[in-house]
Design a protein around this motif. Structure first.
Motif, PDB file in Angstrom:
ATOM      1  N   LEU A 149       0.871  -1.121   0.030  1.00  0.00           N
ATOM      2  CA  LEU A 149      -0.187   0.156   0.102  1.00  0.00           C
ATOM      3  C   LEU A 149       0.771   1.261   0.043  1.00  0.00           C
ATOM      4  CD1 LEU A 149      -2.728  -1.013   2.519  1.00  0.00           C
ATOM      5  CD2 LEU A 149      -3.254  -0.421  -0.088  1.00  0.00           C
ATOM      6  N   VAL A 150       1.943   1.310   0.753  1.00  0.00           N
ATOM      7  CA  VAL A 150       2.635   2.502   1.005  1.00  0.00           C
ATOM      8  C   VAL A 150       3.578   2.608  -0.317  1.00  0.00           C
ATOM      9  CG1 VAL A 150       4.657   3.614   2.299  1.00  0.00           C
ATOM     10  CG2 VAL A 150       2.979   2.424   3.401  1.00  0.00           C
ATOM     11  N   ALA A 151       3.988   1.430  -0.815  1.00  0.00           N
ATOM     12  CA  ALA A 151       4.779   1.431  -1.946  1.00  0.00           C
ATOM     13  C   ALA A 151       4.118   2.007  -3.226  1.00  0.00           C
ATOM     14  CB  ALA A 151       5.568   0.132  -2.261  1.00  0.00           C
ATOM     15  N   SER A 152       2.556   1.831  -3.319  1.00  0.00           N
ATOM     16  CA  SER A 152       1.811   2.224  -4.306  1.00  0.00           C
ATOM     17  C   SER A 152       1.022   3.564  -4.046  1.00  0.00           C
ATOM     18  CB  SER A 152       0.758   1.136  -4.693  1.00  0.00           C
ATOM     19  OG  SER A 152      -0.063   0.987  -3.337  1.00  0.00           O
ATOM     20  N   ILE A 153       0.570   3.837  -2.967  1.00  0.00           N
ATOM     21  CA  ILE A 153      -0.005   5.228  -2.825  1.00  0.00           C
ATOM     22  C   ILE A 153       0.941   6.446  -2.778  1.00  0.00           C
ATOM     23  CG2 ILE A 153      -1.623   6.319  -0.950  1.00  0.00           C
ATOM     24  CD1 ILE A 153      -2.647   3.846  -0.280  1.00  0.00           C
ATOM     25  N   ILE A 154       1.975   6.300  -1.955  1.00  0.00           N
ATOM     26  CA  ILE A 154       2.836   7.429  -2.004  1.00  0.00           C
ATOM     27  C   ILE A 154       3.642   7.891  -3.248  1.00  0.00           C
ATOM     28  CG2 ILE A 154       4.847   8.329  -0.630  1.00  0.00           C
ATOM     29  CD1 ILE A 154       3.995   7.018   1.835  1.00  0.00           C
ATOM     30  N   GLU A 213       1.829  13.097   7.386  1.00  0.00           N
ATOM     31  CA  GLU A 213       2.528  14.325   6.712  1.00  0.00           C
ATOM     32  C   GLU A 213       1.891  14.559   5.200  1.00  0.00           C
ATOM     33  OE1 GLU A 213       5.323  16.890   6.705  1.00  0.00           O
ATOM     34  OE2 GLU A 213       4.292  16.689   8.741  1.00  0.00           O
ATOM     35  N   VAL A 214       1.830  13.373   4.558  1.00  0.00           N
ATOM     36  CA  VAL A 214       1.210  13.390   3.135  1.00  0.00           C
ATOM     37  C   VAL A 214      -0.291  13.982   3.346  1.00  0.00           C
ATOM     38  CG1 VAL A 214       0.670  11.928   1.203  1.00  0.00           C
ATOM     39  CG2 VAL A 214       2.706  11.562   2.323  1.00  0.00           C
ATOM     40  N   VAL A 254      -2.799   6.562  -9.854  1.00  0.00           N
ATOM     41  CA  VAL A 254      -3.156   5.072  -9.345  1.00  0.00           C
ATOM     42  C   VAL A 254      -3.271   3.891 -10.737  1.00  0.00           C
ATOM     43  CG1 VAL A 254      -4.403   3.629  -7.804  1.00  0.00           C
ATOM     44  CG2 VAL A 254      -3.804   6.022  -7.038  1.00  0.00           C
ATOM     45  N   MET A 255      -3.908   4.498 -11.558  1.00  0.00           N
ATOM     46  CA  MET A 255      -4.333   3.847 -12.837  1.00  0.00           C
ATOM     47  C   MET A 255      -2.930   3.342 -13.604  1.00  0.00           C
ATOM     48  SD  MET A 255      -7.591   5.527 -14.010  1.00  0.00           S
ATOM     49  CE  MET A 255      -8.089   4.559 -15.633  1.00  0.00           C
ATOM     50  N   VAL A 256      -2.243   4.376 -13.687  1.00  0.00           N
ATOM     51  CA  VAL A 256      -0.895   4.219 -14.407  1.00  0.00           C
ATOM     52  C   VAL A 256       0.124   3.151 -13.615  1.00  0.00           C
ATOM     53  CG1 VAL A 256       1.319   5.360 -15.105  1.00  0.00           C
ATOM     54  CG2 VAL A 256      -0.827   6.354 -15.593  1.00  0.00           C
ATOM     55  N   GLY A 316      14.557   9.856  -0.989  1.00  0.00           N
ATOM     56  CA  GLY A 316      15.702   9.181  -0.334  1.00  0.00           C
ATOM     57  C   GLY A 316      15.285   8.369   0.660  1.00  0.00           C
ATOM     58  N   VAL A 317      14.968   8.815   1.657  1.00  0.00           N
ATOM     59  CA  VAL A 317      14.628   8.274   3.168  1.00  0.00           C
ATOM     60  C   VAL A 317      13.299   7.329   2.653  1.00  0.00           C
ATOM     61  CG1 VAL A 317      13.744   8.851   5.413  1.00  0.00           C
ATOM     62  CG2 VAL A 317      15.616  10.291   4.373  1.00  0.00           C
ATOM     63  N   LEU A 318      12.326   7.922   2.012  1.00  0.00           N
ATOM     64  CA  LEU A 318      11.444   6.935   1.822  1.00  0.00           C
ATOM     65  C   LEU A 318      11.642   5.768   1.197  1.00  0.00           C
ATOM     66  CD1 LEU A 318       8.092   6.312   1.810  1.00  0.00           C
ATOM     67  CD2 LEU A 318       8.090   7.661  -0.295  1.00  0.00           C
ATOM     68  N   SER A 319      12.505   5.729   0.164  1.00  0.00           N
ATOM     69  CA  SER A 319      12.985   4.622  -0.546  1.00  0.00           C
ATOM     70  C   SER A 319      13.788   3.607   0.277  1.00  0.00           C
ATOM     71  CB  SER A 319      13.687   5.294  -1.717  1.00  0.00           C
ATOM     72  OG  SER A 319      12.997   5.737  -2.669  1.00  0.00           O
ATOM     73  N   ALA A 320      14.691   4.521   1.096  1.00  0.00           N
ATOM     74  CA  ALA A 320      15.584   3.770   1.828  1.00  0.00           C
ATOM     75  C   ALA A 320      14.585   2.771   2.883  1.00  0.00           C
ATOM     76  CB  ALA A 320      16.445   4.506   2.494  1.00  0.00           C
ATOM     77  N   LEU A 321      13.675   3.448   3.643  1.00  0.00           N
ATOM     78  CA  LEU A 321      12.968   2.845   4.573  1.00  0.00           C
ATOM     79  C   LEU A 321      12.005   1.714   3.894  1.00  0.00           C
ATOM     80  CD1 LEU A 321      12.181   5.839   6.991  1.00  0.00           C
ATOM     81  CD2 LEU A 321      13.495   3.373   7.532  1.00  0.00           C
ATOM     82  N   LEU A 322      11.746   2.018   2.786  1.00  0.00           N
ATOM     83  CA  LEU A 322      10.656   0.908   2.081  1.00  0.00           C
ATOM     84  C   LEU A 322      11.782  -0.264   1.935  1.00  0.00           C
ATOM     85  CD1 LEU A 322       8.432   2.781  -0.535  1.00  0.00           C
ATOM     86  CD2 LEU A 322       7.636   1.533   1.564  1.00  0.00           C
TER      87      LEU A 322
END
Lengths: 494, 150
Positions: free
Chosen positions: A32-37, A326-327, A68-70, A234-240
């Motif tokens: 979900l996080v990897a798709s929504i954000i 935050e988002v 989201v469709m893409v 970068g932080v989001l990618s690293a934490l995912l």
């Protein structure tokens, strides 16, 4: 043999079921996080290309929906390509030897989990892997692993049962989906960064006629605008990435626990068996797909080791919850209410937006609430297991203090890496007190999120065994969200 | 069902002598010899290699193939210089008979001292490469000596 079953024929230990439930929850949250954000990032950086692409809905719903469709289309294409590759690989391999086939048959019948078994590899191949190819579930066995079946049958049975656990839990499919969701999200983030660079620096190619120095100058001048974006992405990618690896390590503990249950062998893993490349450096441990060999060996005898092994789960889930908050602020107070820079302005704008776009606002709030609850639910499940394990040896308040500290660290990281924090500090001329005054409403909500999360952890300790009951856990998971809604109503709608 | 190649007959017989517990794995080893390292299967693994004390069965199959191929090279020597060095003058016919049916024949009184030395050098080299223990190395050598009638 073919086909697979998600359930086994064994009466499983409740801790094994708890591990599997946590693994499913974490995979769902990660997807979900990897798709929504990333979809939101794409929607906010490529709005002109996405506006009413297929369905005319108007901004901002149109941007988000089409992003989201893409995402869904790209995810589907990548999964289909991976499935085609898996099918080609599945057609290779060789028939396994009779001893291996006999073990596969016996363990398949005793667990109720049946799979195809194929041999592969050259003379030095020692792998054993559970994989999926379309609807087929396959356990691949390397040459030296087949040899193990004859020279060390008890360890081979454990290894095979470990892979059966992966098959039973659908781990190969989960890995495929999570990995592809992550890749798709990463591509979206790169597209977002590219758009930001284009917007801030201008088309570098158009500057080339003035010489390379002009391009360098343009990038340098744009750094203050670029850096917050790069830091946040970068932080989001690293934490995912860290969370995907952490969840994968949990699945390995689960497979070990299942194999121990099936074979009765708690000596199957020895430190002498570790891969020569295994190190205990912090970076290596965060990147590892498997837990440390010594932790795995200990966990076979005491499952509590598995629950305590990966504490960064609490940092990651707190980071996710705070990032979702935050988002949500970004969507409601920046995208929808551009120009609102103080608490009072945000309250005025929010009330207006709620009246004008009720569906959009409520949808954003509902999705954010669901994600925060899911993250909290996962953390509570893990904490309940840790607390139960600790209670056997006498409850230690430091356990709670450590967990609350890790939750606070995750929330702090989310706030510190947020673009909004950077921009608002800039607007406040880096005067911290002025920033706190201007952002008091958002800071109150972040603080409430942390306090309510900690309170639900405390209540988990108090409830003891009852905390593992679903409805109690659901109520505790809702505590932060209920508090946020109550405080948000008071801050913005009074 | 196709007849088993003489090289495989010889190697399988060696495996039965040197590592009888692994005899059932001959087809696996024979297939693996022809494969190089393969890409990961894209699956979820155990993450811990099997403990190895030197894979005797694997070493036996590799050695069997190498020894058989070495002897075939000698037999192909049309000029005869190599053959003279490794095979006694009256042993050529028996050598060729062995190459066709290695399970039913041996090379007793066929090889010269140089020939025996060349074969045992191959055996010792493969035992080193496979990091076999002293006992396993002896088992491999004994099996080769027995099968070839050296």
């Amino acid at each position: 043999m073919s086909g697979n079953s998600g359930k086994t024929g064994l009466p499983e230990h409740s801790e094994i079921r708890a591990m599997r439930a946590e693994a499913i929850g974490r995979a769902a949250l990660l997807c979900l996080v990897a798709s929504i954000i990333p979809s939101l990032i794409l929607a906010s950086t490529w709005p002109d290309h996405l506006h009413d692409l297929i369905v005319p809905l108007g901004a901002p719903v149109s941007h988000i929906l089409h992003a989201v469709m893409v995402y869904a289309a790209l995810l589907g294409a990548l999964l289909a390509a991976a499935a085609l590759r898996d099918r080609r690989v599945a057609a290779t391999g060789r028939r396994v030897s009779k001893p291996v086939a006999a073990v596969a048959e016996e363990l398949g019948q005793s667990t109720g989990v049946t799979t195809d078994v194929r041999g592969y590899g050259g003379l030095l191949e020692n792998g054993i892997e559970a994989a999926s190819a379309g609807f087929r579930r396959i356990i691949w066995i390397g040459t030296l692993r087949e040899r193990q079946c004859v020279v060390d049958p008890s360890r081979f049975r454990f290894a095979f049962a470990h892979e059966l656990a992966h098959i039973a839990s659908g781990d190969p499919v989960t890995e495929r989906i999570v990995g592809t969701a992550y890749l798709t999200g990463a591509l979206f983030i790169v597209a977002g960064i590219g758009r930001v660079i284009l917007a801030v620096v201008g088309d570098p190619l158009s500057l080339m006629h003035r010489g390379f120095e002009a391009v360098v100058f343009a990038f340098r001048a744009a750094l203050p605008a670029l850096l917050p974006n790069l830091l946040a992405f970068g932080v989001l990618s690293a934490l995912l990435f860290a969370e995907s690896r952490s969840a994968r390590r949990l699945r390995e503990f689960h497979a070990d626990a299942f194999a121990r249950e099936v074979t009765g062998n708690d000596q199957a893993i020895a430190v002498s068996q570790r891969e020569p490349t295994e190190t205990t450096s912090i970076l290596a441990r965060y990147r590892a797909t498997h837990p440390l060999t010594e932790d795995r060996a200990k966990a076979l005898k005491a499952l509590g080791v598995a629950w305590n092994a990966d504490q960064n789960l609490f940092v990651l889930q707190a980071y996710f919850a705070a990032t979702v908050l935050e988002v949500t602020f970004q969507l409601l107070f920046v995208n929808l209410s551009a120009g609102a820079t103080t608490s009072a302005e945000r309250a005025t704008h929010f009330a207006g937006q709620l009246g004008r776009y009720p569906v959009t606002v409520l949808l954003v709030l509902a999705v954010a609430a669901a994600l925060i609850m899911l993250a909290q639910h996962i953390v509570l499940g893990r904490f309940a297991m840790i607390a139960e394990d600790q209670q056997k040896s006498g409850l230690n308040p430091l356990v709670f203090a450590r967990t609350a500290g890790l939750v606070g660290l995750g929330a702090f990281l989310a706030l510190a890496s947020s673009q909004s924090t950077y921009w608002n500090l800039t607007l406040a001329n880096w005067n911290a007190l002025r920033w706190v005054e201007v952002m008091s409403d958002e800071l109150i909500l972040h603080t409430l999120l942390f306090l309510a999360s900690s309170a639900s952890l405390t209540l988990t300790l108090g409830l003891g065994q009852a905390a593992r009951i679903r409805r109690f856990r659901a109520v505790l998971a809702a505590l932060p969200v209920v508090n946020l809604f109550a405080a948000g109503t008071w801050l913005y709608l009074r | 069902m196709p007849a088993q190649h003489p090289r495989d007959q010889f190697s399988e017989a060696l495996l039965s002598d040197a590592a009888p517990a692994e005899a059932q794995l001959y087809a696996t080893y024979a297939d693996a010899v022809t494969r190089g390292p393969e890409a990961a299967r894209g699956g979820v693994g155990l993450g811990i290699p099997p403990e190895l004390m030197g894979a005797l069965g694997v070493a036996v199959v590799v050695t069997g193939h190498l020894v058989y191929d070495l002897i075939i090279d000698w037999a192909k020597d049309v000029v005869g210089e190599i053959l003279k060095k490794y095979v006694v003058e009256t042993g050529v016919a028996k050598l060729k008979e062995w190459l066709g049916t290695p399970k039913q024949n041996d090379l007793g009184n066929v090889l010269t001292a140089d020939g025996k030395l060349a074969i045992m050098s191959v055996v010792e080299r493969e035992a080193l490469v496979a990091k076999l223990s002293a006992d396993d190395t002896k088992a491999l050598k004994d099996a080769v000596i027995k099968r070839l009638g050296l």
